[in-house]
Design a protein around this motif. Sequence first.
Motif, PDB file in Angstrom:
ATOM      1  N   ALA A   1       0.804  -1.226   0.000  1.00 25.55           N
ATOM      2  CA  ALA A   1       0.000   0.000   0.000  1.00 25.55           C
ATOM      3  C   ALA A   1       0.836   1.275   0.000  1.00 25.55           C
ATOM      4  CB  ALA A   1      -0.931  -0.009   1.211  1.00 25.55           C
ATOM      5  N   SER A   2       2.077   1.192   0.427  1.00 26.00           N
ATOM      6  CA  SER A   2       2.962   2.366   0.424  1.00 26.00           C
ATOM      7  C   SER A   2       4.402   1.871   0.412  1.00 26.00           C
ATOM      8  CB  SER A   2       2.728   3.232   1.674  1.00 26.00           C
ATOM      9  OG  SER A   2       3.181   2.543   2.823  1.00 26.00           O
ATOM     10  N   GLY A   3       5.313   2.791   0.189  1.00 27.66           N
ATOM     11  CA  GLY A   3       6.722   2.432   0.264  1.00 27.66           C
ATOM     12  C   GLY A   3       7.095   1.994   1.671  1.00 27.66           C
ATOM     13  N   MET A   4       6.530   2.664   2.677  1.00 29.63           N
ATOM     14  CA  MET A   4       6.858   2.298   4.060  1.00 29.63           C
ATOM     15  C   MET A   4       6.334   0.909   4.414  1.00 29.63           C
ATOM     16  SD  MET A   4       8.990   4.362   4.963  1.00 29.63           S
ATOM     17  CE  MET A   4       9.324   3.292   6.357  1.00 29.63           C
TER      18      MET A   4
ATOM     19  N   THR B   1      21.387   8.395  -1.060  1.00 27.29           N
ATOM     20  CA  THR B   1      20.565   8.646   0.118  1.00 27.29           C
ATOM     21  C   THR B   1      19.766   9.942  -0.015  1.00 27.29           C
ATOM     22  OG1 THR B   1      22.340   9.864   1.184  1.00 27.29           O
ATOM     23  CG2 THR B   1      22.253   7.481   1.584  1.00 27.29           C
ATOM     24  N   ASN B   2      18.756  10.000   0.832  1.00 22.27           N
ATOM     25  CA  ASN B   2      17.856  11.149   0.904  1.00 22.27           C
ATOM     26  C   ASN B   2      18.273  11.999   2.097  1.00 22.27           C
ATOM     27  OD1 ASN B   2      15.653  12.833   0.994  1.00 22.27           O
ATOM     28  ND2 ASN B   2      14.193  11.275   1.622  1.00 22.27           N
ATOM     29  N   PRO B   3      18.621  13.242   1.980  1.00 24.49           N
ATOM     30  CA  PRO B   3      18.639  14.070   0.781  1.00 24.49           C
ATOM     31  C   PRO B   3      20.039  14.344   0.223  1.00 24.49           C
ATOM     32  CG  PRO B   3      18.636  15.495   2.692  1.00 24.49           C
ATOM     33  CD  PRO B   3      18.759  14.070   3.202  1.00 24.49           C
TER      34      PRO B   3
ATOM     35  N   ASN C   1      15.786   1.268  -3.201  1.00 26.35           N
ATOM     36  CA  ASN C   1      16.363   1.764  -4.458  1.00 26.35           C
ATOM     37  C   ASN C   1      15.599   2.955  -5.040  1.00 26.35           C
ATOM     38  OD1 ASN C   1      18.571   1.197  -6.233  1.00 26.35           O
ATOM     39  ND2 ASN C   1      17.170   0.296  -7.732  1.00 26.35           N
ATOM     40  N   VAL C   2      14.864   3.642  -4.178  1.00 27.87           N
ATOM     41  CA  VAL C   2      13.993   4.721  -4.644  1.00 27.87           C
ATOM     42  C   VAL C   2      14.750   5.817  -5.384  1.00 27.87           C
ATOM     43  CG1 VAL C   2      12.636   6.684  -3.808  1.00 27.87           C
ATOM     44  CG2 VAL C   2      12.101   4.404  -3.037  1.00 27.87           C
ATOM     45  N   PHE C   3      15.830   6.290  -4.781  1.00 26.29           N
ATOM     46  CA  PHE C   3      16.520   7.431  -5.383  1.00 26.29           C
ATOM     47  C   PHE C   3      17.220   7.060  -6.691  1.00 26.29           C
ATOM     48  CE2 PHE C   3      16.920  11.386  -2.695  1.00 26.29           C
ATOM     49  CZ  PHE C   3      15.752  11.148  -2.017  1.00 26.29           C
TER      50      PHE C   3
ATOM     51  N   TYR D   1      10.890  -0.567  -3.125  1.00 28.06           N
ATOM     52  CA  TYR D   1      10.609   0.743  -3.721  1.00 28.06           C
ATOM     53  C   TYR D   1       9.423   1.388  -3.050  1.00 28.06           C
ATOM     54  CZ  TYR D   1      13.576  -0.317  -7.678  1.00 28.06           C
ATOM     55  OH  TYR D   1      14.654  -0.621  -8.458  1.00 28.06           O
ATOM     56  N   SER D   2       9.481   2.694  -2.939  1.00 31.52           N
ATOM     57  CA  SER D   2       8.272   3.471  -2.777  1.00 31.52           C
ATOM     58  C   SER D   2       7.845   3.735  -4.217  1.00 31.52           C
ATOM     59  CB  SER D   2       8.576   4.790  -2.055  1.00 31.52           C
ATOM     60  OG  SER D   2       7.490   5.673  -2.267  1.00 31.52           O
ATOM     61  N   ALA D   3       6.776   3.038  -4.654  1.00 32.92           N
ATOM     62  CA  ALA D   3       6.294   3.222  -6.031  1.00 32.92           C
ATOM     63  C   ALA D   3       5.578   4.562  -6.175  1.00 32.92           C
ATOM     64  CB  ALA D   3       5.359   2.077  -6.409  1.00 32.92           C
ATOM     65  N   THR D   4       5.335   5.192  -5.028  1.00 31.99           N
ATOM     66  CA  THR D   4       4.778   6.539  -4.957  1.00 31.99           C
ATOM     67  C   THR D   4       5.636   7.526  -5.756  1.00 31.99           C
ATOM     68  OG1 THR D   4       4.326   5.936  -2.650  1.00 31.99           O
ATOM     69  CG2 THR D   4       4.016   8.253  -3.243  1.00 31.99           C
ATOM     70  N   LYS D   5       6.928   7.213  -5.846  1.00 32.81           N
ATOM     71  CA  LYS D   5       7.874   8.164  -6.437  1.00 32.81           C
ATOM     72  C   LYS D   5       7.918   7.995  -7.963  1.00 32.81           C
ATOM     73  CE  LYS D   5       8.770   9.482  -2.228  1.00 32.81           C
ATOM     74  NZ  LYS D   5       7.626   9.044  -1.455  1.00 32.81           N
ATOM     75  N   HIS D   6       9.076   7.633  -8.542  1.00 30.61           N
ATOM     76  CA  HIS D   6       9.200   7.635 -10.011  1.00 30.61           C
ATOM     77  C   HIS D   6       8.260   6.640 -10.687  1.00 30.61           C
ATOM     78  CE1 HIS D   6      13.071   8.960  -8.322  1.00 30.61           C
ATOM     79  NE2 HIS D   6      13.117   9.766  -9.364  1.00 30.61           N
TER      80      HIS D   6
ATOM     81  N   SER E   1      -0.733   8.115  -6.748  1.00 31.94           N
ATOM     82  CA  SER E   1      -0.979   6.980  -5.851  1.00 31.94           C
ATOM     83  C   SER E   1       0.182   6.714  -4.910  1.00 31.94           C
ATOM     84  CB  SER E   1      -1.161   5.704  -6.678  1.00 31.94           C
ATOM     85  OG  SER E   1      -2.162   5.881  -7.624  1.00 31.94           O
ATOM     86  N   LEU E   2      -0.148   6.276  -3.706  1.00 33.33           N
ATOM     87  CA  LEU E   2       0.858   5.746  -2.788  1.00 33.33           C
ATOM     88  C   LEU E   2       0.998   4.262  -3.089  1.00 33.33           C
ATOM     89  CD1 LEU E   2      -0.118   6.955   0.785  1.00 33.33           C
ATOM     90  CD2 LEU E   2       1.847   7.708  -0.529  1.00 33.33           C
ATOM     91  N   GLY E   3       2.223   3.762  -3.107  1.00 35.61           N
ATOM     92  CA  GLY E   3       2.397   2.324  -3.331  1.00 35.61           C
ATOM     93  C   GLY E   3       3.820   1.914  -3.052  1.00 35.61           C
TER      94      GLY E   3
HETATM   95  C1  LIG Z   1      13.953   6.698   0.173  1.00 32.68           C
HETATM   96  C2  LIG Z   1      12.519   6.532   0.561  1.00 32.68           C
HETATM   97  N1  LIG Z   1      12.101   5.343   1.040  1.00 32.68           N
HETATM   98  C3  LIG Z   1      10.819   5.140   1.404  1.00 32.68           C
HETATM   99  C4  LIG Z   1       9.886   6.147   1.323  1.00 32.68           C
HETATM  100  C5  LIG Z   1       8.493   5.878   1.785  1.00 32.68           C
HETATM  101  O1  LIG Z   1       7.587   5.774   0.735  1.00 32.68           O
HETATM  102  P1  LIG Z   1       6.008   6.038   0.873  1.00 32.68           P
HETATM  103  O2  LIG Z   1       5.828   7.497   1.113  1.00 32.68           O
HETATM  104  O3  LIG Z   1       5.447   5.550  -0.412  1.00 32.68           O
HETATM  105  O4  LIG Z   1       5.526   5.231   2.051  1.00 32.68           O
HETATM  106  C6  LIG Z   1      10.286   7.414   0.825  1.00 32.68           C
HETATM  107  C7  LIG Z   1       9.373   8.570   0.700  1.00 32.68           C
HETATM  108  O5  LIG Z   1       8.374   8.811   1.217  1.00 32.68           O
HETATM  109  C8  LIG Z   1      11.632   7.600   0.443  1.00 32.68           C
HETATM  110  O6  LIG Z   1      12.069   8.783  -0.026  1.00 32.68           O
END
Ligand SMILES: Cc1ncc(COP(=O)(O)O)c(C=O)c1O
Length: 394
Positions: free
Chosen positions: A83-86, A156-158, A183-185, A203-208, A215-217
């Motif tokens: 349902a979300s990246g988290m 890494t973020n940021p 591997n989001v970034f 992945y947080s599919a929410t991103k790219h 959508s959150l995924g």
């Molecule tokens: C690197 C990274 N991992 C995980 C997440 C979590 O993803 P989500 O917001 O889809 O739960 C994020 C951003 O929110 C992120 O930037």
Amino acid sequence: MSKTWRPATQLVHGGTLRSQYGETSEAIYLTQGFVYDTSEAAEARFKGETEGFIYARYGSPTNDMFEKRMCALEGAEEARSTASGMAAVTAAILCQVKAGDHIVAARALFGSCRWVVETLAPKYGIECTLVDGRNLENWEKAIRPNTKVFFLESPTNPTLEVVDIAGVAKLANQIGAKVVVDNVFATPIFQKPLELGAHIVVYSATKHIDGQGRSLGGVILSDKQWVDENLQDYYRHTGPAMSPFTAWTLLKGIETLPLRVKQQTQNAAKIADFLAEQGKVAKVIYPGRKDHPQADIIAKQMTGGSTLVCFELKGGKDAAFALQNALEIVKISNNLGDSKSLITHPATTTHKNLTDEARAELGISPGTVRLSAGIEDTDDLIEDFAQALAKVSA
Ligand SMILES: Cc1ncc(COP(=O)(O)O)c(C=O)c1O
């Protein structure tokens, strides 16, 4: 389906499960459950003697298409959509540890990821050591007899630090631990953690992957044995499943992933070079530039720069806020990977919960700003930065 298709083809055709109607665009199966022709058929499905869906919390056709398409892109055997990246990060870590186990994680993590390993896991008796992930020696020194999982994000973020994924995987293999890479970034276009030796990718599919702010995924990818032995029961019984509607938006999103990531990266690279020339900018960190402090590791494990740029303004927080407020095309938002350019001030948003000390360790200063480049015209974006920087006091 051909396994030799290149990514751009896989992302349009991979995993397609066409119904008897022969629809062009993938169908959305908005159903909670599935019916069986007979009681015997239901029994056989539950026993695992026949293939098929049982309940949407376990899996469903639209999600299956999304998961198979992600597997084709990533080179994974199995995937589970969340349902979300988290939800993906939490499931990927917690499904394989128990009280008494130990996790080693890079300290430079997205805030919620860091909370999962630093605060949540210890509540259940799972120990965690955070290390400066840039140096392999730190990973090695943190190993204990009960270390089961290594967790990292790269870049890494940021602050766009990178971790030597193959090096961490080698250490993990020596002690039978598993490496989980967020591997989001990097995006699946520029970095393939499984090929580098990592065991699980999230992945947080929410991103790219969605890429259009809808959508959150999330998604977890690995080999079949790891999924069967670790994730399968956790996923079915704790219920982090993705809605089929979301799976459908993401299936549409990934069709254009390579095109968007290419344009976003081109924009990010040009903006990074522009910012590096500006007197009000103290520092630019961009994985595609030769002056990135870990350019050698980037050359080894990434095939492209990044859609993100991190930079520091000489005038601190006031200058960062003034710049953000003056931008016209670039929007202020903590999200990233979108086709719209987005900018955020990590110290007061995504990383506000860290102590000043922890932020300093990660290189996040009051003047640090993170840009997620969109797909707009490059020159319009540069002009937007030029006019906004002119409004920042020197
Ligand atoms: C690197 C990274 N991992 C995980 C997440 C979590 O993803 P989500 O917001 O889809 O739960 C994020 C951003 O929110 C992120 O930037």
